[in-house]
Design an enzyme around this catalytic site. Structure first.
Site, mmCIF file in Angstrom:
data_model
loop_
_atom_site.group_PDB
_atom_site.id
_atom_site.type_symbol
_atom_site.label_atom_id
_atom_site.label_comp_id
_atom_site.label_asym_id
_atom_site.label_seq_id
_atom_site.Cartn_x
_atom_site.Cartn_y
_atom_site.Cartn_z
ATOM 1 N N LYS A 162 0.854 -1.202 0.000
ATOM 2 C CA LYS A 162 0.000 0.000 0.000
ATOM 3 C C LYS A 162 0.886 1.248 0.000
ATOM 4 O O LYS A 162 1.948 1.230 -0.615
ATOM 5 C CB LYS A 162 -0.978 -0.061 1.185
ATOM 6 C CG LYS A 162 -1.714 -1.409 1.234
ATOM 7 C CD LYS A 162 -2.862 -1.473 2.183
ATOM 8 C CE LYS A 162 -3.521 -2.842 2.100
ATOM 9 N NZ LYS A 162 -4.722 -2.963 2.906
ATOM 10 N N HIS A 173 -8.438 -3.043 -6.003
ATOM 11 C CA HIS A 173 -8.395 -3.220 -4.547
ATOM 12 C C HIS A 173 -9.541 -2.418 -3.936
ATOM 13 O O HIS A 173 -9.890 -1.346 -4.426
ATOM 14 C CB HIS A 173 -7.043 -2.744 -4.002
ATOM 15 C CG HIS A 173 -6.855 -3.140 -2.570
ATOM 16 N ND1 HIS A 173 -7.436 -2.446 -1.527
ATOM 17 C CD2 HIS A 173 -6.167 -4.164 -2.014
ATOM 18 C CE1 HIS A 173 -7.109 -3.040 -0.387
ATOM 19 N NE2 HIS A 173 -6.344 -4.086 -0.649
ATOM 20 N N GLU A 219 -10.987 -10.565 -1.090
ATOM 21 C CA GLU A 219 -10.633 -9.745 0.067
ATOM 22 C C GLU A 219 -11.896 -9.106 0.640
ATOM 23 O O GLU A 219 -12.312 -8.023 0.193
ATOM 24 C CB GLU A 219 -9.665 -8.625 -0.341
ATOM 25 C CG GLU A 219 -8.328 -9.103 -0.838
ATOM 26 C CD GLU A 219 -7.226 -8.062 -0.563
ATOM 27 O OE1 GLU A 219 -6.209 -8.448 0.019
ATOM 28 O OE2 GLU A 219 -7.411 -6.883 -0.899
HETATM 29 P P1 13P Z 1 -4.156 -6.621 5.720
HETATM 30 O O1 13P Z 1 -3.349 -7.877 5.550
HETATM 31 O O2 13P Z 1 -3.378 -5.506 6.374
HETATM 32 O O3 13P Z 1 -5.481 -6.888 6.368
HETATM 33 O O4 13P Z 1 -4.477 -6.065 4.244
HETATM 34 C C1 13P Z 1 -5.017 -6.917 3.304
HETATM 35 C C2 13P Z 1 -4.997 -6.257 1.987
HETATM 36 O O5 13P Z 1 -5.696 -5.283 1.761
HETATM 37 C C3 13P Z 1 -4.095 -6.802 0.957
HETATM 38 O O6 13P Z 1 -4.357 -6.268 -0.291
#
Ligand code: 13P
Length: 248
Positions: free
Chosen positions: A12, A97, A167
């Protein structure tokens, strides 16, 4: 030969050059290339792809982007094309995402054209899908995910050049991963939705993301249809990332 599991880190908007150098030196010490059956990938901010590509490749780890523009080039201030990501050494690009869907208004249709641009430049798109908590509580989770797969994933895409990441939005960054039952059910639904598209897409890899940590990775990765993990927070720490990559 079975397709290797994809263990992918999504950094990110995190990471300076100094932090990347520190991560790379710790990662090297953990010998990431000695993981048969697991393909490792780090998607850092675009600013770091160029300098991380070579050292990661030397450790057998791939590098990827977190987003791309659907166009080739032109007057799109602040955007980066799939070709530019490829030029830096990327193999994959994360698309759609939930943070981009929520904060940048990305639609399934936009994700679809971005995925086609990624393929034109030899990148494997990691297309993210997943319901919000409100949609889940409303009994809409399966319908939402089915529709996201139907509309975001281009028809005719080759399965070995496609990754879909499930996700659930409520599991991202919360420390609360989905239950194993929910993960298994949704992977099954995504597999069915892919099968409805084309022969190729049907065999795309499906991975899980949302609070994957060293202490829950083994049980998640042991599920039948789970082909890997997309890891946010835990991927910033080389030790945690490798502990997940090693989880069995
Ligand atoms: P986390 O592993 O911090 O929950 O994030 C997941 C994510 O958004 C991966 O793209």
């Amino acid at each position: 030969m079975a397709r290797p599991m994809l263990i992918a880190g999504n950094w990110k908007m995190n990471g300076t050059r100094a932090e990347a150098a520190d991560f790379l030196s710790k990662l090297r010490g953990l010998k990431p290339d000695a993981r048969p059956g697991r393909q490792l990938l780090i998607c850092p901010p675009a600013t770091l792809i160029g300098e991380m590509a070579k050292p990661l490749a030397a450790s057998g780890v791939l590098v990827g982007g977190q987003n791309c523009h659907p166009g080739v080039n032109g007057a799109f201030t602040g955007d980066i094309s799939a070709g530019m990501l490829r030029d830096l050494g990327s193999s994959h690009v994360i698309l759609g995402h939930s943070e981009r869907r929520a904060m940048h208004g990305e639609t399934d249709q936009l994700v679809h054209v971005k995925a086609m641009a990624a393929r034109r430049h030899g990148l494997i798109p990691i297309i993210c899908v997943g319901e919000t908590l409100a949609q889940r509580e409303d009994g809409q989770a399966e319908a939402v995910v089915r529709e996201q797969v139907r509309t975001s994933v281009p028809d005719g895409i080759e399965g070995d050049a496609l990754v879909v990441a499930y996700e659930p939005v409520w599991a991202i960054g919360t420390g609360r991963a989905a239950t194993l039952d929910d993960i298994a059910t949704m992977h099954h639904i995504i597999r069915e939705a892919l099968a409805g598209k084309s022969d190729g897409a049907a065999c795309g890899l499906i991975i899980y993301g949302g609070s994957v940590k060293p202490n829950n990775a083994a049980e998640i990765l042991s599920l039948d249809l789970v082909g890997g993990a997309l890891i946010g927070g835990a991927s910033l720490d080389a030790g945690d990332f490798m502990a997940i990559a090693d989880a069995t």
